[in-house]
Design a protein around this motif. Structure first.
Motif, PDB file in Angstrom:
ATOM      1  N   ASN A   1       2.259   6.866   5.772  1.00 33.47           N
ATOM      2  CA  ASN A   1       1.629   6.246   5.300  1.00 33.47           C
ATOM      3  C   ASN A   1      -0.120   6.836   5.215  1.00 33.47           C
ATOM      4  N   LEU A   2      -0.379   7.549   4.226  1.00 36.09           N
ATOM      5  CA  LEU A   2      -1.796   8.328   3.704  1.00 36.09           C
ATOM      6  C   LEU A   2      -2.953   6.912   3.970  1.00 36.09           C
ATOM      7  N   GLU A   3      -2.212   5.994   3.708  1.00 39.29           N
ATOM      8  CA  GLU A   3      -4.180   4.509   3.225  1.00 39.29           C
ATOM      9  C   GLU A   3      -4.735   4.669   4.654  1.00 39.29           C
ATOM     10  N   GLU A   4      -5.773   3.987   4.386  1.00 39.17           N
ATOM     11  CA  GLU A   4      -6.507   3.720   6.113  1.00 39.17           C
ATOM     12  C   GLU A   4      -5.645   2.765   6.746  1.00 39.17           C
ATOM     13  N   HIS A   5      -5.919   3.200   7.648  1.00 34.21           N
ATOM     14  CA  HIS A   5      -5.374   1.778   8.364  1.00 34.21           C
ATOM     15  C   HIS A   5      -5.160   2.194   9.301  1.00 34.21           C
TER      16      HIS A   5
ATOM     17  N   GLU B   1      -3.804  -3.254   7.885  1.00 29.07           N
ATOM     18  CA  GLU B   1      -5.094  -3.151   7.157  1.00 29.07           C
ATOM     19  C   GLU B   1      -6.548  -3.131   8.236  1.00 29.07           C
TER      20      GLU B   1
ATOM     21  N   LYS C   1      -0.090  12.232   8.713  1.00 28.43           N
ATOM     22  CA  LYS C   1      -0.330  11.834   9.865  1.00 28.43           C
ATOM     23  C   LYS C   1      -0.021  11.786  11.936  1.00 28.43           C
TER      24      LYS C   1
ATOM     25  N   GLY D   1       0.504  -1.191   0.184  1.00 31.89           N
ATOM     26  CA  GLY D   1       0.186   0.316  -0.140  1.00 31.89           C
ATOM     27  C   GLY D   1       1.240   1.232   0.249  1.00 31.89           C
ATOM     28  N   TRP D   2       1.878   1.236  -0.047  1.00 33.88           N
ATOM     29  CA  TRP D   2       2.794   2.268  -0.655  1.00 33.88           C
ATOM     30  C   TRP D   2       2.904   2.979  -1.777  1.00 33.88           C
ATOM     31  N   ARG D   3       3.425   3.906  -1.779  1.00 34.41           N
ATOM     32  CA  ARG D   3       3.878   4.497  -2.971  1.00 34.41           C
ATOM     33  C   ARG D   3       5.419   4.633  -3.115  1.00 34.41           C
TER      34      ARG D   3
ATOM     35  N   ASP E   1       1.429  -0.849  11.321  1.00 30.60           N
ATOM     36  CA  ASP E   1       0.770  -0.442  10.728  1.00 30.60           C
ATOM     37  C   ASP E   1      -0.627  -1.428  10.315  1.00 30.60           C
TER      38      ASP E   1
ATOM     39  N   ASN F   1       6.616  10.506  -3.591  1.00 27.82           N
ATOM     40  CA  ASN F   1       6.222  10.628  -2.179  1.00 27.82           C
ATOM     41  C   ASN F   1       6.593  12.096  -1.973  1.00 27.82           C
TER      42      ASN F   1
END
Lengths: 146, 146
Positions: free
Chosen positions: A92-96, A111, A78, A3-5, A109, A10
């Motif tokens: 990490n900007l993904e929802e987690h 999921e 965040k 889930g990481w760009r 982190d 970045n």
DNA sequence: TTCTCGTTTTAGAATGATTCTTGATCTTGT
DNA sequence: ACAAGATCAAGAATCATTCTAAAACGAGAA
């Protein structure tokens, strides 16, 4: 890590976002952001400060706080809250969610399996803008070595 | 409110639990516990202190902290953490999350729809002992009046 | 009941993360 | 280069919480 760009993207994102928030691209901010990207172990402001001083000895704790605040304000980073411990920072900007190991103290982190809508039974008329999920327990390494 | 044993039973539970934890049943502790049961709005330690002084003017803030700590230690009361705001206290022992209204500041108990096992994708070997779920948003009243 | 000892209460000091203040120093637009 | 505004740095201030030390208390033994 899933889930990481990548880091290059970045940095592009940094350039666009920092200006979108009407913020200057200062060496201090970029250094703080690079540290967060380079070691994604959810450091506290004090930990970021200690790391930042190695390459930028004149930086102050107040500036680290200001830089982190700027990065959070424009959405590049965040905040992570675990009980009332010092705030940690996460690029990490993904929802987690987050998992803290009570043995070694590391933060992982996690999921989240479903969308917010189906996850909670909210009374009618309530709308959610943010959520924070924190778990405590024992990580795989510490379970093995105990 | 759903999922609540009645006040009488809570007091019986208090008697049994406070002694099970090898703690004395002091007037201060019982008073603090009664306040929490009587007004389940998730007060902070300072708010509990202000309320406690009305019926027990000599009680000190340190004693309120001590009493709350004792109640938490023996499992009669749970701490609620919302970001890094002051810790709040909640006598609802059912598994639940919390919702903070960003308009009025009130904190609501939220039902969680599924068991912990299915809720998160934990890496192999991780075991969870506690979790805390906090939501932010707008409550029904504030949505209506805006 | 009275004594004793460990527990609890209390007031105030100490701690620690974070925020605020102030003046100096950069940046950007003109 | 200059003015206006943003940022930086150092230290003071804030605030929740914890710690300390001494007085008060309570349950059980004598």
């Amino acid at each position: 890590m899933a889930g990481w760009r990548n880091v290059k993207n970045n940095h592009d994102h940094y350039d666009a976002t920092i200006r979108g928030g009407a913020l200057r691209d200062t060496p201090q901010r970029r250094h703080v952001y690079d540290l967060l990207l380079g070691n994604r172990d959810h450091p506290t402001a004090t930990e970021v400060f200690m790391r930042a001083k190695k390459a930028m000895p004149s930086i102050s704790l107040a500036t680290v706080y200001n830089s982190l605040e700027a990065l959070v304000a424009c959405g590049l980073v965040k905040q992570v809250h675990i009980d009332r411990e010092p705030t940690r920072f996460c690029p990490n900007l993904e929802e987690h969610g987050h998992f803290v190991c009570e043995k070694c103290g590391r933060v992982f982190d996690i999921e989240i399996s479903q969308g917010p809508a189906t996850r909670w039974k909210l009374p009618k008329g309530f709308t959610v803008t943010h959520h924070e999920i924190s778990l405590r327990g024992t990580c795989a390494d510490c379970t093995k070595n105990s």
